[in-house]
Design a protein around this motif. Structure first.
Motif, PDB file in Angstrom:
ATOM      1  N   HIS A  14       0.872  -1.174   0.000  1.00 55.57           N
ATOM      2  CA  HIS A  14       0.000   0.000   0.000  1.00 55.57           C
ATOM      3  C   HIS A  14       0.914   1.231   0.000  1.00 55.57           C
ATOM      4  O   HIS A  14       1.673   1.434   0.953  1.00 55.57           O
ATOM      5  CB  HIS A  14      -0.871  -0.043   1.265  1.00 55.57           C
ATOM      6  CG  HIS A  14      -1.788   1.108   1.460  1.00 55.57           C
ATOM      7  ND1 HIS A  14      -2.872   1.354   0.645  1.00 55.57           N
ATOM      8  CD2 HIS A  14      -1.810   2.067   2.415  1.00 55.57           C
ATOM      9  CE1 HIS A  14      -3.517   2.414   1.094  1.00 55.57           C
ATOM     10  NE2 HIS A  14      -2.884   2.876   2.167  1.00 55.57           N
ATOM     11  N   ILE A  15       0.875   2.001  -1.069  1.00 50.44           N
ATOM     12  CA  ILE A  15       1.717   3.197  -1.201  1.00 50.44           C
ATOM     13  C   ILE A  15       0.839   4.435  -1.057  1.00 50.44           C
ATOM     14  O   ILE A  15      -0.212   4.522  -1.701  1.00 50.44           O
ATOM     15  CB  ILE A  15       2.449   3.220  -2.555  1.00 50.44           C
ATOM     16  CG1 ILE A  15       3.327   1.974  -2.704  1.00 50.44           C
ATOM     17  CG2 ILE A  15       3.277   4.502  -2.704  1.00 50.44           C
ATOM     18  CD1 ILE A  15       3.935   1.824  -4.090  1.00 50.44           C
ATOM     19  N   ALA A  74       6.390  10.087   0.889  1.00 53.40           N
ATOM     20  CA  ALA A  74       5.847   8.792   0.471  1.00 53.40           C
ATOM     21  C   ALA A  74       5.948   7.798   1.620  1.00 53.40           C
ATOM     22  O   ALA A  74       6.895   7.839   2.416  1.00 53.40           O
ATOM     23  CB  ALA A  74       6.602   8.268  -0.747  1.00 53.40           C
ATOM     24  N   VAL A  76       5.341   3.538   2.279  1.00 50.05           N
ATOM     25  CA  VAL A  76       5.137   2.228   1.669  1.00 50.05           C
ATOM     26  C   VAL A  76       4.890   1.236   2.799  1.00 50.05           C
ATOM     27  O   VAL A  76       5.771   0.989   3.621  1.00 50.05           O
ATOM     28  CB  VAL A  76       6.356   1.801   0.824  1.00 50.05           C
ATOM     29  CG1 VAL A  76       6.109   0.440   0.185  1.00 50.05           C
ATOM     30  CG2 VAL A  76       6.674   2.855  -0.237  1.00 50.05           C
ATOM     31  N   ASP A 113      -2.174   0.450  -4.548  1.00 49.57           N
ATOM     32  CA  ASP A 113      -2.061  -0.845  -3.892  1.00 49.57           C
ATOM     33  C   ASP A 113      -1.718  -1.913  -4.916  1.00 49.57           C
ATOM     34  O   ASP A 113      -2.265  -1.908  -6.018  1.00 49.57           O
ATOM     35  CB  ASP A 113      -3.399  -1.222  -3.226  1.00 49.57           C
ATOM     36  CG  ASP A 113      -3.784  -0.294  -2.103  1.00 49.57           C
ATOM     37  OD1 ASP A 113      -2.891   0.200  -1.402  1.00 49.57           O
ATOM     38  OD2 ASP A 113      -4.986  -0.064  -1.907  1.00 49.57           O
TER      39      ASP A 113
END
Length: 119
Positions: A14-15, A74, A76, A113
């Motif tokens: 999931h980013i 970001a 992750v 995702d």
């Protein structure tokens, strides 16, 4: 576009990438990033009472390519199962509180995702 349902037991990635509002100062941006990073230990399974996010990596964009479109941070995350990811997205109270906390500072968010190797 076809919808792909990932297998029950396979890492789900999931980013999440944030673009902040121009009114969000450096302290606000840092607070959001630190609060997101803390989710790795704050998000716990209701059945085990233990953290269920298998890994969380986070950082600030430093690319010089010019394609960041204003996105700065970001995150992750990896979940062992689709069920863990679904719980995180739709039920987890720590994640819900984080969203309320971060919302005033966020202009835009990109979420992606995937299951590694699934095309």
């Amino acid at each position: 576009m076809a919808t792909v349902t990932p297998p029950v037991r396979q890492n789900n990635v999931h980013i999440v990438i944030f673009k902040y509002k121009s009114t969000a100062d450096e302290a606000a941006r840092s607070a959001v990033a630190k609060a997101f990073d803390a989710l790795q230990t704050q998000c716990v399974s209701i059945s085990t009472g233990k953290p269920y996010i298998e890994s969380l990596k986070a950082g600030m964009n430093y690319s010089e390519e010019g394609f960041d479109k204003g996105f700065e941070h970001a995150f992750v995350l990896e979940f062992a199962t689709e069920g863990d990811r679904e719980y995180y997205l739709n039920t987890d109270p720590a994640h819900a509180e984080f969203k309320k906390f971060a919302h005033p500072a966020i202009e835009d968010v990109l979420v992606f995702d995937f299951v590694p190797g699934m095309f």
